[in-house]
Motif scaffolding. Sequence first.
Motif, PDB file in Angstrom:
ATOM      1  N   TRP A   1       0.842  -1.211   0.000  1.00  0.00           N
ATOM      2  CA  TRP A   1       0.000   0.000   0.000  1.00  0.00           C
ATOM      3  C   TRP A   1       0.869   1.250   0.000  1.00  0.00           C
ATOM      4  CZ3 TRP A   1      -1.686   4.544   1.926  1.00  0.00           C
ATOM      5  CH2 TRP A   1      -3.020   4.894   1.739  1.00  0.00           C
ATOM      6  N   PHE A   2       1.906   1.233   0.813  1.00  0.00           N
ATOM      7  CA  PHE A   2       2.819   2.369   0.907  1.00  0.00           C
ATOM      8  C   PHE A   2       3.499   2.620  -0.451  1.00  0.00           C
ATOM      9  CE2 PHE A   2       5.104   4.229   4.858  1.00  0.00           C
ATOM     10  CZ  PHE A   2       5.067   5.497   4.304  1.00  0.00           C
ATOM     11  N   ARG A   3       3.929   1.564  -1.094  1.00  0.00           N
ATOM     12  CA  ARG A   3       4.598   1.709  -2.397  1.00  0.00           C
ATOM     13  C   ARG A   3       3.661   2.326  -3.426  1.00  0.00           C
ATOM     14  NH1 ARG A   3       4.602  -1.391  -6.832  1.00  0.00           N
ATOM     15  NH2 ARG A   3       3.473  -3.096  -5.784  1.00  0.00           N
ATOM     16  N   ARG A   4       2.430   1.871  -3.471  1.00  0.00           N
ATOM     17  CA  ARG A   4       1.470   2.403  -4.434  1.00  0.00           C
ATOM     18  C   ARG A   4       1.069   3.834  -4.079  1.00  0.00           C
ATOM     19  NH1 ARG A   4      -0.619  -1.821  -7.675  1.00  0.00           N
ATOM     20  NH2 ARG A   4      -0.026  -3.908  -6.925  1.00  0.00           N
ATOM     21  N   PHE A   5       0.954   4.103  -2.776  1.00  0.00           N
ATOM     22  CA  PHE A   5       0.661   5.474  -2.363  1.00  0.00           C
ATOM     23  C   PHE A   5       1.792   6.413  -2.760  1.00  0.00           C
ATOM     24  CE2 PHE A   5       1.121   8.900   0.784  1.00  0.00           C
ATOM     25  CZ  PHE A   5      -0.067   9.583   0.535  1.00  0.00           C
ATOM     26  N   ASN A   6       3.037   6.008  -2.572  1.00  0.00           N
ATOM     27  CA  ASN A   6       4.170   6.845  -2.948  1.00  0.00           C
ATOM     28  C   ASN A   6       4.185   7.146  -4.438  1.00  0.00           C
ATOM     29  OD1 ASN A   6       4.949   6.854  -0.301  1.00  0.00           O
ATOM     30  ND2 ASN A   6       6.914   5.833  -0.607  1.00  0.00           N
ATOM     31  N   ALA A   7       3.780   6.184  -5.249  1.00  0.00           N
ATOM     32  CA  ALA A   7       3.713   6.421  -6.689  1.00  0.00           C
ATOM     33  C   ALA A   7       2.662   7.491  -7.003  1.00  0.00           C
ATOM     34  CB  ALA A   7       3.389   5.126  -7.421  1.00  0.00           C
ATOM     35  N   HIS A   8       1.527   7.437  -6.324  1.00  0.00           N
ATOM     36  CA  HIS A   8       0.501   8.464  -6.521  1.00  0.00           C
ATOM     37  C   HIS A   8       0.980   9.817  -5.993  1.00  0.00           C
ATOM     38  CE1 HIS A   8      -3.376  10.279  -7.040  1.00  0.00           C
ATOM     39  NE2 HIS A   8      -3.556  10.453  -5.743  1.00  0.00           N
ATOM     40  N   ALA A   9       1.656   9.802  -4.849  1.00  0.00           N
ATOM     41  CA  ALA A   9       2.171  11.045  -4.273  1.00  0.00           C
ATOM     42  C   ALA A   9       3.151  11.728  -5.215  1.00  0.00           C
ATOM     43  CB  ALA A   9       2.834  10.760  -2.925  1.00  0.00           C
ATOM     44  N   ARG A  10       3.940  10.940  -5.918  1.00  0.00           N
ATOM     45  CA  ARG A  10       4.894  11.523  -6.871  1.00  0.00           C
ATOM     46  C   ARG A  10       4.164  12.319  -7.953  1.00  0.00           C
ATOM     47  NH1 ARG A  10      10.116  10.598  -7.716  1.00  0.00           N
ATOM     48  NH2 ARG A  10      10.085   8.728  -6.373  1.00  0.00           N
ATOM     49  N   GLU A  11       3.048  11.799  -8.406  1.00  0.00           N
ATOM     50  CA  GLU A  11       2.259  12.515  -9.404  1.00  0.00           C
ATOM     51  C   GLU A  11       1.652  13.783  -8.808  1.00  0.00           C
ATOM     52  OE1 GLU A  11      -0.611   9.936 -11.128  1.00  0.00           O
ATOM     53  OE2 GLU A  11       0.886   8.586 -12.008  1.00  0.00           O
ATOM     54  N   LEU A  12       1.160  13.689  -7.580  1.00  0.00           N
ATOM     55  CA  LEU A  12       0.590  14.864  -6.927  1.00  0.00           C
ATOM     56  C   LEU A  12       1.644  15.940  -6.694  1.00  0.00           C
ATOM     57  CD1 LEU A  12      -1.795  13.316  -4.243  1.00  0.00           C
ATOM     58  CD2 LEU A  12      -2.440  14.458  -6.364  1.00  0.00           C
ATOM     59  N   ALA A  13       2.848  15.526  -6.351  1.00  0.00           N
ATOM     60  CA  ALA A  13       3.918  16.488  -6.074  1.00  0.00           C
ATOM     61  C   ALA A  13       4.198  17.366  -7.279  1.00  0.00           C
ATOM     62  CB  ALA A  13       5.183  15.759  -5.642  1.00  0.00           C
ATOM     63  N   ALA A  14       3.974  16.830  -8.461  1.00  0.00           N
ATOM     64  CA  ALA A  14       4.293  17.539  -9.697  1.00  0.00           C
ATOM     65  C   ALA A  14       3.075  18.145 -10.379  1.00  0.00           C
ATOM     66  CB  ALA A  14       4.982  16.581 -10.665  1.00  0.00           C
ATOM     67  N   CYS A  15       1.928  18.199  -9.673  1.00  0.00           N
ATOM     68  CA  CYS A  15       0.693  18.635 -10.329  1.00  0.00           C
ATOM     69  C   CYS A  15       0.615  20.130 -10.547  1.00  0.00           C
ATOM     70  CB  CYS A  15      -0.526  18.141  -9.550  1.00  0.00           C
ATOM     71  SG  CYS A  15      -0.865  19.042  -8.020  1.00  0.00           S
ATOM     72  N   GLY A  16       1.491  20.913  -9.891  1.00  0.00           N
ATOM     73  CA  GLY A  16       1.498  22.359 -10.076  1.00  0.00           C
ATOM     74  C   GLY A  16       0.631  23.113  -9.095  1.00  0.00           C
ATOM     75  N   LEU A  17      -0.170  22.419  -8.293  1.00  0.00           N
ATOM     76  CA  LEU A  17      -1.006  23.029  -7.268  1.00  0.00           C
ATOM     77  C   LEU A  17      -0.421  22.743  -5.888  1.00  0.00           C
ATOM     78  CD1 LEU A  17      -4.538  21.923  -8.548  1.00  0.00           C
ATOM     79  CD2 LEU A  17      -3.554  24.221  -8.703  1.00  0.00           C
ATOM     80  N   PRO A  18      -0.744  23.565  -4.892  1.00  0.00           N
ATOM     81  CA  PRO A  18      -0.333  23.212  -3.532  1.00  0.00           C
ATOM     82  C   PRO A  18      -1.058  21.951  -3.090  1.00  0.00           C
ATOM     83  CG  PRO A  18      -1.730  25.170  -3.512  1.00  0.00           C
ATOM     84  CD  PRO A  18      -1.419  24.880  -4.941  1.00  0.00           C
ATOM     85  N   VAL A  19      -0.306  21.011  -2.486  1.00  0.00           N
ATOM     86  CA  VAL A  19      -0.856  19.732  -2.062  1.00  0.00           C
ATOM     87  C   VAL A  19      -0.473  19.474  -0.611  1.00  0.00           C
ATOM     88  CG1 VAL A  19      -0.974  17.246  -2.508  1.00  0.00           C
ATOM     89  CG2 VAL A  19      -0.613  18.832  -4.419  1.00  0.00           C
ATOM     90  N   VAL A  20      -1.425  18.976   0.163  1.00  0.00           N
ATOM     91  CA  VAL A  20      -1.192  18.549   1.539  1.00  0.00           C
ATOM     92  C   VAL A  20      -1.631  17.096   1.662  1.00  0.00           C
ATOM     93  CG1 VAL A  20      -1.733  18.916   3.977  1.00  0.00           C
ATOM     94  CG2 VAL A  20      -1.577  20.884   2.419  1.00  0.00           C
ATOM     95  N   LEU A  21      -0.730  16.241   2.105  1.00  0.00           N
ATOM     96  CA  LEU A  21      -1.041  14.838   2.371  1.00  0.00           C
ATOM     97  C   LEU A  21      -1.092  14.666   3.880  1.00  0.00           C
ATOM     98  CD1 LEU A  21       1.282  13.058  -0.230  1.00  0.00           C
ATOM     99  CD2 LEU A  21      -1.147  13.677  -0.470  1.00  0.00           C
ATOM    100  N   ALA A  22      -2.303  14.493   4.410  1.00  0.00           N
ATOM    101  CA  ALA A  22      -2.509  14.509   5.856  1.00  0.00           C
ATOM    102  C   ALA A  22      -3.147  13.217   6.317  1.00  0.00           C
ATOM    103  CB  ALA A  22      -3.407  15.688   6.240  1.00  0.00           C
ATOM    104  N   GLY A  23      -2.656  12.690   7.434  1.00  0.00           N
ATOM    105  CA  GLY A  23      -3.300  11.510   7.952  1.00  0.00           C
ATOM    106  C   GLY A  23      -2.468  10.745   8.948  1.00  0.00           C
TER     107      GLY A  23
END
Length: 260
Positions: free
Chosen positions: A124-146
């Motif tokens: 789950w962590f590996r797949r989440f990190n792959a999604h996070a990488r895409e979010l990091a580069a989306c150009g908008l401010p992003v907060v991953l909270a939890g």
Amino acid sequence: MKIATFNINGIGSRLDRLLEWLAESKPDVACLQELKSPQARLPLDAVRKAGYGVVAFGQPSWNGVAILARGREPIETGRGVPGLEADPQSRYIEAVVDGVVIGCLYLPNGNPQPGPKFDYKLDWFRRFNAHARELAACGLPVVLAGDYNVVPTDADIYNPASWRDDALLQPQSRAAFADLLDQGWTDAIRACHPHRVPYTFWTYWRNRYARDAGLRIDHLLLNAEAAPMLRGAGVDRDVRGRPGASDHAPAWIELAMPDG
């Protein structure tokens, strides 16, 4: 904008504590974990009556996540981690609030380890990190909270000795969190408290809250666009000490939003 994360450990039994905290702290966005309720029985009307729009991803008895926004409706952009569409566990929901992308997650605990639950955590962590990488580069401010269910370093726990066999402290868990930060994410609480980070979780056992024998497993990570907006971060520690409280305390950040 004040953004908080709070593992409430059962929204049905702790709704009053949740509404009490919302009224006191007034977060603009609140990410909730461990709702422990099927979708149809989530008390969404009570949350809306308190002044919050809400998107939620429930599950009977376990897990469950939600994003609340004060005075407005979050715009849901996804639920479930890409690549885990068949996963029956409700652990991730994503929304946009005032131009900020909010990812709310409840990462698997992974105990006992080794074993299938720990393997699931790492996958789950590996797949989440792959999604996070895409979010990091989306150009908008992003907060991953939890609730990440990871103690990043020995400085994030009162005493690591008795926890060495726990999934929260395993080298693989810590390496996955470090890999996430290496994408360019800022650990907001650590950035604001570099000398001694506040804990966010105290078990119900052995009087650990009163002794401040805590752990830091609830995190708010900011991408490169959000990090310069950070103005403060903290933990509402006293919430943990109230009658019928969750074993977590809410953690929060404050972002300076651009005018207009």
